[in-house]
Motif scaffolding. Structure first.
Motif, PDB file in Angstrom:
ATOM      1  N   ASP A 152       0.981  -1.112  -0.010  1.00 32.87           N
ATOM      2  CA  ASP A 152      -0.010  -0.179   0.003  1.00 32.87           C
ATOM      3  C   ASP A 152       0.801   1.263   0.292  1.00 32.87           C
ATOM      4  OD1 ASP A 152      -2.047  -1.786   0.156  1.00 32.87           O
ATOM      5  OD2 ASP A 152      -2.731  -1.266   2.062  1.00 32.87           O
ATOM      6  N   ALA A 153       1.911   1.296   0.745  1.00 32.77           N
ATOM      7  CA  ALA A 153       2.861   2.271   0.732  1.00 32.77           C
ATOM      8  C   ALA A 153       3.447   2.773  -0.870  1.00 32.77           C
ATOM      9  CB  ALA A 153       4.021   2.077   1.715  1.00 32.77           C
ATOM     10  N   ASP A 154       3.657   1.362  -1.508  1.00 34.58           N
ATOM     11  CA  ASP A 154       4.231   1.873  -3.024  1.00 34.58           C
ATOM     12  C   ASP A 154       2.939   2.456  -3.654  1.00 34.58           C
ATOM     13  OD1 ASP A 154       6.367   1.065  -4.954  1.00 34.58           O
ATOM     14  OD2 ASP A 154       4.704   0.174  -5.902  1.00 34.58           O
ATOM     15  N   ARG A 155       1.855   2.223  -3.580  1.00 37.47           N
ATOM     16  CA  ARG A 155       0.545   2.567  -4.343  1.00 37.47           C
ATOM     17  C   ARG A 155       0.643   4.072  -4.011  1.00 37.47           C
ATOM     18  NH1 ARG A 155      -1.722   1.176  -8.478  1.00 37.47           N
ATOM     19  NH2 ARG A 155      -3.977   2.010  -7.760  1.00 37.47           N
TER      20      ARG A 155
ATOM     21  N   ASN B  12      13.384 -18.724   4.137  1.00 40.69           N
ATOM     22  CA  ASN B  12      12.735 -18.103   5.398  1.00 40.69           C
ATOM     23  C   ASN B  12      11.725 -17.013   4.842  1.00 40.69           C
ATOM     24  OD1 ASN B  12      14.087 -15.285   4.909  1.00 40.69           O
ATOM     25  ND2 ASN B  12      15.956 -16.513   5.150  1.00 40.69           N
ATOM     26  N   SER B  13      10.864 -16.673   5.888  1.00 43.58           N
ATOM     27  CA  SER B  13       9.625 -16.086   5.586  1.00 43.58           C
ATOM     28  C   SER B  13       9.831 -14.473   5.110  1.00 43.58           C
ATOM     29  CB  SER B  13       8.501 -15.987   6.772  1.00 43.58           C
ATOM     30  OG  SER B  13       8.996 -15.255   7.688  1.00 43.58           O
ATOM     31  N   ALA B  14      11.111 -13.957   5.481  1.00 41.80           N
ATOM     32  CA  ALA B  14      11.162 -12.684   5.022  1.00 41.80           C
ATOM     33  C   ALA B  14      11.759 -12.399   3.594  1.00 41.80           C
ATOM     34  CB  ALA B  14      12.454 -11.977   5.770  1.00 41.80           C
ATOM     35  N   ASP B  15      12.599 -13.677   3.159  1.00 41.01           N
ATOM     36  CA  ASP B  15      12.753 -13.815   1.718  1.00 41.01           C
ATOM     37  C   ASP B  15      11.613 -14.091   0.761  1.00 41.01           C
ATOM     38  OD1 ASP B  15      15.497 -13.158   1.974  1.00 41.01           O
ATOM     39  OD2 ASP B  15      16.052 -15.449   2.007  1.00 41.01           O
ATOM     40  N   ASN B  16      10.799 -14.874   1.319  1.00 40.25           N
ATOM     41  CA  ASN B  16       9.328 -15.358   0.766  1.00 40.25           C
ATOM     42  C   ASN B  16       8.743 -13.749   0.579  1.00 40.25           C
ATOM     43  OD1 ASN B  16       7.211 -17.644   1.215  1.00 40.25           O
ATOM     44  ND2 ASN B  16       9.209 -17.921   0.657  1.00 40.25           N
ATOM     45  N   ALA B  17       8.405 -12.817   1.637  1.00 34.18           N
ATOM     46  CA  ALA B  17       7.717 -11.825   1.500  1.00 34.18           C
ATOM     47  C   ALA B  17       8.471 -10.655   0.332  1.00 34.18           C
ATOM     48  CB  ALA B  17       7.651 -10.999   2.682  1.00 34.18           C
ATOM     49  N   LYS B  18       9.727 -10.803   0.410  1.00 33.39           N
ATOM     50  CA  LYS B  18      10.580  -9.755  -0.543  1.00 33.39           C
ATOM     51  C   LYS B  18      10.091 -10.201  -1.938  1.00 33.39           C
ATOM     52  CE  LYS B  18      14.644  -7.289  -1.127  1.00 33.39           C
ATOM     53  NZ  LYS B  18      15.927  -7.044  -0.662  1.00 33.39           N
ATOM     54  N   GLU B  19      10.254 -11.451  -2.298  1.00 34.76           N
ATOM     55  CA  GLU B  19      10.082 -11.924  -3.615  1.00 34.76           C
ATOM     56  C   GLU B  19       8.863 -11.680  -3.953  1.00 34.76           C
ATOM     57  OE1 GLU B  19      11.535 -16.128  -3.679  1.00 34.76           O
ATOM     58  OE2 GLU B  19      13.662 -15.184  -3.181  1.00 34.76           O
ATOM     59  N   ARG B  20       7.660 -12.114  -3.119  1.00 32.53           N
ATOM     60  CA  ARG B  20       6.493 -12.021  -3.512  1.00 32.53           C
ATOM     61  C   ARG B  20       6.205 -10.370  -3.802  1.00 32.53           C
ATOM     62  NH1 ARG B  20       2.955 -13.812   0.722  1.00 32.53           N
ATOM     63  NH2 ARG B  20       1.360 -13.569  -0.506  1.00 32.53           N
ATOM     64  N   LEU B  21       6.511  -9.478  -2.834  1.00 34.64           N
ATOM     65  CA  LEU B  21       6.230  -8.200  -3.058  1.00 34.64           C
ATOM     66  C   LEU B  21       7.012  -7.551  -4.425  1.00 34.64           C
ATOM     67  CD1 LEU B  21       6.727  -6.763   0.431  1.00 34.64           C
ATOM     68  CD2 LEU B  21       4.833  -6.204  -1.348  1.00 34.64           C
ATOM     69  N   GLN B  22       8.112  -8.109  -4.869  1.00 37.50           N
ATOM     70  CA  GLN B  22       8.880  -7.480  -5.949  1.00 37.50           C
ATOM     71  C   GLN B  22       8.084  -7.876  -7.187  1.00 37.50           C
ATOM     72  OE1 GLN B  22      12.355  -9.559  -5.337  1.00 37.50           O
ATOM     73  NE2 GLN B  22      13.719  -7.994  -5.021  1.00 37.50           N
ATOM     74  N   LEU B  23       7.390  -8.999  -7.305  1.00 33.70           N
ATOM     75  CA  LEU B  23       6.569  -9.140  -8.356  1.00 33.70           C
ATOM     76  C   LEU B  23       5.269  -8.515  -8.236  1.00 33.70           C
ATOM     77  CD1 LEU B  23       6.910 -13.153  -8.566  1.00 33.70           C
ATOM     78  CD2 LEU B  23       7.574 -11.495 -10.011  1.00 33.70           C
ATOM     79  N   VAL B  24       4.323  -8.311  -7.210  1.00 37.29           N
ATOM     80  CA  VAL B  24       3.278  -7.872  -6.952  1.00 37.29           C
ATOM     81  C   VAL B  24       3.565  -6.094  -7.299  1.00 37.29           C
ATOM     82  CG1 VAL B  24       2.856  -7.193  -4.694  1.00 37.29           C
ATOM     83  CG2 VAL B  24       1.040  -8.264  -6.007  1.00 37.29           C
ATOM     84  N   LEU B  25       4.743  -5.605  -6.852  1.00 45.01           N
ATOM     85  CA  LEU B  25       4.935  -4.375  -7.249  1.00 45.01           C
ATOM     86  C   LEU B  25       5.128  -3.893  -8.499  1.00 45.01           C
ATOM     87  CD1 LEU B  25       7.000  -2.961  -3.996  1.00 45.01           C
ATOM     88  CD2 LEU B  25       4.632  -3.075  -4.374  1.00 45.01           C
ATOM     89  N   HIS B  27       3.579  -5.171 -11.055  1.00 47.55           N
ATOM     90  CA  HIS B  27       2.318  -5.336 -11.769  1.00 47.55           C
ATOM     91  C   HIS B  27       1.494  -3.990 -11.234  1.00 47.55           C
ATOM     92  CE1 HIS B  27       3.358  -9.592 -12.282  1.00 47.55           C
ATOM     93  NE2 HIS B  27       3.263  -9.025 -13.460  1.00 47.55           N
ATOM     94  N   ASP B  28       1.665  -3.962  -9.951  1.00 46.27           N
ATOM     95  CA  ASP B  28       0.804  -2.731  -9.222  1.00 46.27           C
ATOM     96  C   ASP B  28       1.222  -1.374 -10.149  1.00 46.27           C
ATOM     97  OD1 ASP B  28      -0.732  -4.223  -7.352  1.00 46.27           O
ATOM     98  OD2 ASP B  28       0.500  -3.481  -5.751  1.00 46.27           O
ATOM     99  N   ARG B  29       2.595  -1.128 -10.330  1.00 45.74           N
ATOM    100  CA  ARG B  29       3.174   0.028 -10.854  1.00 45.74           C
ATOM    101  C   ARG B  29       2.801   0.101 -12.365  1.00 45.74           C
ATOM    102  NH1 ARG B  29       9.353  -0.321  -8.090  1.00 45.74           N
ATOM    103  NH2 ARG B  29       8.498   0.003  -5.875  1.00 45.74           N
ATOM    104  N   THR B  30       2.832  -0.918 -12.915  1.00 50.05           N
ATOM    105  CA  THR B  30       2.628  -0.915 -14.473  1.00 50.05           C
ATOM    106  C   THR B  30       1.261  -0.955 -15.119  1.00 50.05           C
ATOM    107  OG1 THR B  30       3.378  -3.167 -14.666  1.00 50.05           O
ATOM    108  CG2 THR B  30       5.142  -1.514 -15.019  1.00 50.05           C
ATOM    109  N   ASP B  31       0.530  -1.573 -14.149  1.00 44.78           N
ATOM    110  CA  ASP B  31      -0.970  -2.018 -14.389  1.00 44.78           C
ATOM    111  C   ASP B  31      -0.866  -3.153 -15.481  1.00 44.78           C
ATOM    112  OD1 ASP B  31      -2.426  -0.651 -12.933  1.00 44.78           O
ATOM    113  OD2 ASP B  31      -2.556   1.251 -14.216  1.00 44.78           O
ATOM    114  N   LEU B  32       0.100  -3.876 -15.677  1.00 44.66           N
ATOM    115  CA  LEU B  32       0.373  -5.070 -16.627  1.00 44.66           C
ATOM    116  C   LEU B  32       0.194  -6.291 -15.918  1.00 44.66           C
ATOM    117  CD1 LEU B  32       1.053  -4.738 -19.551  1.00 44.66           C
ATOM    118  CD2 LEU B  32       3.339  -4.794 -19.184  1.00 44.66           C
ATOM    119  N   THR B  33      -0.780  -7.049 -16.276  1.00 38.84           N
ATOM    120  CA  THR B  33      -0.860  -8.540 -15.541  1.00 38.84           C
ATOM    121  C   THR B  33      -0.058  -9.466 -16.299  1.00 38.84           C
ATOM    122  OG1 THR B  33      -2.742  -9.263 -16.742  1.00 38.84           O
ATOM    123  CG2 THR B  33      -3.411  -7.939 -14.868  1.00 38.84           C
ATOM    124  N   PRO B  34       0.360 -10.524 -15.706  1.00 33.07           N
ATOM    125  CA  PRO B  34       0.996 -11.634 -16.213  1.00 33.07           C
ATOM    126  C   PRO B  34       0.553 -11.979 -17.799  1.00 33.07           C
ATOM    127  CG  PRO B  34       1.181 -12.036 -14.185  1.00 33.07           C
ATOM    128  CD  PRO B  34       0.224 -11.034 -14.156  1.00 33.07           C
TER     129      PRO B  34
END
Ligand SMILES: Nc1ncnc2c1ncn2[C@@H]1O[C@H](COP(=O)(O)OP(=O)(O)OP(=O)(O)O)[C@@H](O)[C@H]1O
Ligand SMILES: [Mg+2]
Lengths: 265, 89
Positions: A152-155, B12-25, B27-34
């Protein structure tokens, strides 16, 4: 010098906007600055209780905007810090009682008499958020090292860029050093990596935040608490001082990262 | 993270979170879905194939980020070089 108008926003709710506004206001006033903070969360007034000023409210921001009182009458002076004031939110249900141009007008009247105007934004990216950023010279985005808060911060950072409100600067709140150490919480560096904006501070998870809210005296009054120290340091940075970051995740690399992001060597 | 988690190749869960965020961001930033990215890739293949012969199988397309700015990066191997090389013999 005219006041610096700083808004604190987050996208996601409950990450610490109100806590940050109260503590930065106290931190700045302790440094001798003249500070006004404005509760922009219409209908969900909270900054008053965090500052311990709820019993002194007579008028609120909507009374000022609708001409029922003068600006000075709605400004509540802090009990301990004579240069700290609060303009409370209204508890009306009409979220459209305030517009961005109302905010611009109101803040214009404050600019010449104070050093800082801090605005507490509501969660979300709707009208209340738009009001809160309308007059801002600088927007601080606060987040937790947690997946949905970072998203959400990124948005919000994207919207700020689109609205030409600058790139925004980041506060990471509620970082739990033990969890980061076990690699079970995103580190401050991870969050910076993802969001790629300037960092202004990292505040640890600290039970003193809750204890001090219970008492209505923000944790920044307590110079011994970790969160209090972190908020005071951010206040100093807002005044333009260079203050090293607390070494919370024991990686030691954060300070270098900050220097890289701000272009300082 | 326990020894057994590591043995099982569990992150570990922090790496998990980071990788998932990298992908989701991205798509959020470009409005481009896979899915949209895939259809963009098909369009690119069709357009470019009208001009040169490409190796569509090994073509790659993705979004790279540098700070907060995004860049669409395509790697499109051409098939023409081999033909030219043969002819020069
Ligand atoms: N560093 C911290 N350590 C521990 N607790 C914290 C910390 N920061 C905030 N909290 C707690 O988190 C809760 C939410 O904080 P706060 O009300 O400031 O968030 P908010 O972003 O203003 O929420 P809203 O979106 O509802 O306005 C509060 O109970 C507060 O005491
Ligand atoms: Mg709040």
């Amino acid at each position: 010098m005219p006041a610096q108008v700083i808004t604190i926003t987050s996208g996601k709710g409950g990450v610490g906007k109100t806590t940050a506004v109260a503590n930065l206001a106290v931190g700045l006033a302790l440094e001798g600055a003249k500070v006004v903070c404005i509760d922009g969360d219409i209908g969900l007034r909270n900054l008053d209780v965090i500052l311990g000023l709820e019993n002194r409210i007579v008028y609120d921001i909507v009374d000022v905007i609708e001409g029922r009182c003068r600006l000075k009458q709605a400004m509540i002076r802090d009990k301990k810090l004579p240069e700290l004031y609060l303009i409370p939110a209204a508890q009306t249900r009409d979220k459209n009682a305030v517009s961005p141009s109302d905010m611009n007008r109101l803040i214009k009247d404050l600019r010449n008499d104070y050093d800082f105007v801090l605005i507490d934004s509501p969660a979300g990216i709707e009208r209340g958020f738009k009001n809160a950023i309308a007059a801002a010279d600088r927007v601080l985005v606060i987040t937790n090292p947690e997946i949905s808060a970072v998203r959400d911060a990124d948005r919000v950072i994207g919207i700020l860029e689109a609205e030409e409100k600058g790139p925004g600067a980041l506060i990471i709140n509620r970082l739990n050093p033990a969890l980061v150490k076990n690699h079970n919480m995103l580190s401050a560096e991870d969050v910076l990596d993802l969001l790629a904006v300037e960092l202004v501070g990292v505040v640890p998870e600290d039970e003193n935040v809750i204890i001090s809210s219970n008492r209505g005296a923000p944790v920044a009054f307590d110079a011994k608490s970790r969160a209090g120290q972190a908020f005071r340091n951010i206040a100093k940075r807002l005044r333009g001082e260079t203050v090293p970051f607390l070494d919370l995740d024991h990686t030691g690399g954060l300070w270098q990262q900050f220097q890289r992001l701000t272009g300082r060597k | 993270m326990s020894f057994f988690d590591r043995l099982l190749g569990k992150k570990n869960s922090a790496d998990n979170a980071k990788e998932r965020l990298q992908l989701v961001l991205i798509h959020d930033r470009t409005d481009l879905t896979p899915a949209e990215l895939d259809s963009l890739k098909d369009d690119l293949i069709a357009t470019i194939s009208r001009h040169v012969e490409i190796d569509a199988q090994s073509m790659r397309i993705g979004v790279q980020h540098d700070g907060r700015s995004q860049r669409l990066v395509a790697d499109i191997p051409l098939k023409t070089t081999r033909r030219r090389a043969r002819r020069s013999k």
